[in-house]
Design a protein around this motif. Structure first.
Motif, PDB file in Angstrom:
ATOM      1  N   PHE A  84       0.837  -1.198   0.000  1.00 13.28           N
ATOM      2  CA  PHE A  84       0.000   0.000   0.000  1.00 13.28           C
ATOM      3  C   PHE A  84       0.874   1.251   0.000  1.00 13.28           C
ATOM      4  CE2 PHE A  84      -3.797  -2.286   2.079  1.00 13.28           C
ATOM      5  CZ  PHE A  84      -4.450  -2.409   0.858  1.00 13.28           C
ATOM      6  N   SER A  85       1.928   1.246   0.818  1.00 11.96           N
ATOM      7  CA  SER A  85       2.819   2.395   0.889  1.00 11.96           C
ATOM      8  C   SER A  85       3.562   2.602  -0.432  1.00 11.96           C
ATOM      9  CB  SER A  85       3.823   2.200   2.033  1.00 11.96           C
ATOM     10  OG  SER A  85       4.752   3.262   2.075  1.00 11.96           O
ATOM     11  N   ASN A 131       1.298   4.087  -2.823  1.00 17.69           N
ATOM     12  CA  ASN A 131       0.634   5.293  -2.298  1.00 17.69           C
ATOM     13  C   ASN A 131      -0.882   5.115  -2.210  1.00 17.69           C
ATOM     14  OD1 ASN A 131       0.663   7.896  -1.228  1.00 17.69           O
ATOM     15  ND2 ASN A 131       0.367   8.864  -3.231  1.00 17.69           N
ATOM     16  N   VAL A 132      -1.292   3.932  -1.777  1.00 15.75           N
ATOM     17  CA  VAL A 132      -2.713   3.656  -1.563  1.00 15.75           C
ATOM     18  C   VAL A 132      -3.050   3.961  -0.109  1.00 15.75           C
ATOM     19  CG1 VAL A 132      -4.480   1.856  -1.472  1.00 15.75           C
ATOM     20  CG2 VAL A 132      -2.828   1.906  -3.353  1.00 15.75           C
ATOM     21  N   ARG A 133      -4.036   4.792   0.091  1.00 13.59           N
ATOM     22  CA  ARG A 133      -4.428   5.189   1.445  1.00 13.59           C
ATOM     23  C   ARG A 133      -5.799   4.624   1.778  1.00 13.59           C
ATOM     24  NH1 ARG A 133      -2.497  11.582   1.308  1.00 13.59           N
ATOM     25  NH2 ARG A 133      -0.293  11.142   0.808  1.00 13.59           N
ATOM     26  N   ILE A 134      -5.801   3.681   2.702  1.00  9.08           N
ATOM     27  CA  ILE A 134      -7.038   3.062   3.171  1.00  9.08           C
ATOM     28  C   ILE A 134      -7.379   3.680   4.527  1.00  9.08           C
ATOM     29  CG2 ILE A 134      -8.179   0.908   3.824  1.00  9.08           C
ATOM     30  CD1 ILE A 134      -7.486   1.072   0.868  1.00  9.08           C
ATOM     31  N   LYS A 135      -8.595   4.195   4.650  1.00  7.26           N
ATOM     32  CA  LYS A 135      -8.956   4.915   5.874  1.00  7.26           C
ATOM     33  C   LYS A 135      -8.887   4.033   7.109  1.00  7.26           C
ATOM     34  CE  LYS A 135     -11.861   8.465   3.746  1.00  7.26           C
ATOM     35  NZ  LYS A 135     -13.213   9.066   3.686  1.00  7.26           N
ATOM     36  N   HIS A 159      -7.710   0.165   8.079  1.00  6.66           N
ATOM     37  CA  HIS A 159      -7.156  -1.126   7.661  1.00  6.66           C
ATOM     38  C   HIS A 159      -7.803  -2.295   8.396  1.00  6.66           C
ATOM     39  CE1 HIS A 159      -3.683   0.156   5.125  1.00  6.66           C
ATOM     40  NE2 HIS A 159      -3.896   1.293   5.769  1.00  6.66           N
ATOM     41  N   GLN A 214     -11.977   2.770  -2.926  1.00  3.60           N
ATOM     42  CA  GLN A 214     -11.033   2.071  -2.055  1.00  3.60           C
ATOM     43  C   GLN A 214     -11.089   0.559  -2.284  1.00  3.60           C
ATOM     44  OE1 GLN A 214     -11.006   3.422   2.092  1.00  3.60           O
ATOM     45  NE2 GLN A 214      -9.439   4.821   1.337  1.00  3.60           N
ATOM     46  N   SER A 231      -9.078  -0.045  -5.235  1.00  2.00           N
ATOM     47  CA  SER A 231      -7.660   0.067  -4.895  1.00  2.00           C
ATOM     48  C   SER A 231      -7.148  -1.207  -4.220  1.00  2.00           C
ATOM     49  CB  SER A 231      -7.437   1.272  -3.978  1.00  2.00           C
ATOM     50  OG  SER A 231      -7.712   2.485  -4.657  1.00  2.00           O
ATOM     51  N   THR A 255      -4.250  -3.443  -5.779  1.00  2.00           N
ATOM     52  CA  THR A 255      -3.071  -3.713  -4.957  1.00  2.00           C
ATOM     53  C   THR A 255      -2.821  -5.204  -4.850  1.00  2.00           C
ATOM     54  OG1 THR A 255      -3.374  -1.683  -3.678  1.00  2.00           O
ATOM     55  CG2 THR A 255      -2.043  -3.417  -2.678  1.00  2.00           C
ATOM     56  N   SER A 296      -8.354   8.988  -8.662  1.00  4.38           N
ATOM     57  CA  SER A 296      -7.478   8.247  -7.760  1.00  4.38           C
ATOM     58  C   SER A 296      -7.095   6.896  -8.342  1.00  4.38           C
ATOM     59  CB  SER A 296      -8.172   8.066  -6.407  1.00  4.38           C
ATOM     60  OG  SER A 296      -7.391   7.294  -5.534  1.00  4.38           O
TER      61      SER A 296
END
Length: 262
Positions: free
Chosen positions: A140-141, A144-148, A150, A161, A164, A168, A194
């Motif tokens: 994810f890092s 650059n995937v941002r999951i509110k 986890h 999301q 995503s 991923t 996104s």
């Protein structure tokens, strides 16, 4: 993530040559050609009935071609199942995403590929959740995937999301190619932006990406090359900057370019 290991950017990782596939008396693919390159987004477009879905299913191992040749890294292969294709480092993100809604993002990333604990505990079936969480967090890092949240079930995440997470997961396990079927369908403007940015980042990691989409502006924005199917054959191919929406529509509907008809 094993993105693009040992494959130079721009090198063909998957090639389809003269692919034919019939269903009864219906010839869905009539000698179709296609190629995807490492580190590039290759769009596959065509009107309804052009053969896109059939070609994708051949590339992903769901269908076996009646004739023609499929090459991975320049070597002929004849897969008989999706498992065969995945063993070659090719992953597919279908429109339904194939996510388990009652599992967390990391559990979905490792679904069917769970890490076992070392020693006796692993032999009796206990999974190493900590390692799976850490490996998922790294991917994810990297992308650059941002999951509110986890720890939330995937069903509680937004459509963007969820997409995503599915992308991923594919990037986590692919070493050659990720095939994405209509990844921005039913997404809002912000979520689409996104997801398109994520598709570019996957390609920039060295993996080839095949994008199937009806959204021509999305295709033009994100793709390095565009290949057009019509009536089961490739009728046009464009590199970035060579075509606009009217050119794509012309190729899809008539099999000719704007230049040929001008």
């Amino acid at each position: 993530m094993t993105a693009g290991v040992g494959v130079a950017v721009g090198t063909p990782v998957v090639e389809a040559r003269g692919i034919r596939k019939s269903f009864g008396h219906v010839e869905a693919l009539r000698g179709a050609d296609f190629e995807a390159r490492a580190g590039e987004v290759t769009a596959l477009i065509g009107d309804n009935g052009a053969g896109k879905s059939t070609l994708v299913k051949v590339l992903s191992g769901v269908h076996t071609a009646d004739d023609g040749e499929l090459l991975i890294d320049g070597k002929p292969v004849r897969p008989t199942s999706p498992q065969d294709i995945r063993a070659h480092g090719i992953e597919t993100v279908y429109q339904d995403l194939a996510l388990a809604g009652d599992l967390t993002p990391y559990e979905n990333v490792f679904l069917g590929r769970e890490r076992r604990k070392a020693g006796v505990l692993g032999r009796v079936g206990l999974v190493d959740r900590r390692t799976m969480r850490e490996e998922t967090a790294k991917v994810f890092s990297d992308l650059n995937v941002r999951i509110k949240d986890h720890k939330a079930h995937v069903s509680a995440l937004s459509g963007g999301q969820q997409q995503s997470v599915a992308i991923t997961r594919a990037a986590m396990w692919a070493s050659h190619l990720v095939i994405m079927d209509e990844p921005t369908a039913a997404l809002g403007v912000a979520q689409t932006k996104s997801v398109l940015a994520l598709i570019r980042r996957v390609a920039e990691s060295g993996i080839g990406v095949v994008l199937i989409s009806h959204n021509m502006p999305d295709v033009l924005e994100v793709s390095d090359s565009i290949q057009v199917l019509r009536l089961g054959q490739r009728v046009a191919a464009f590199r970035r900057g060579e075509a606009q929406v009217p050119d794509l529509v012309q190729a899809m509907t008539s099999g000719t370019s704007m230049e040929e008809t001008s």
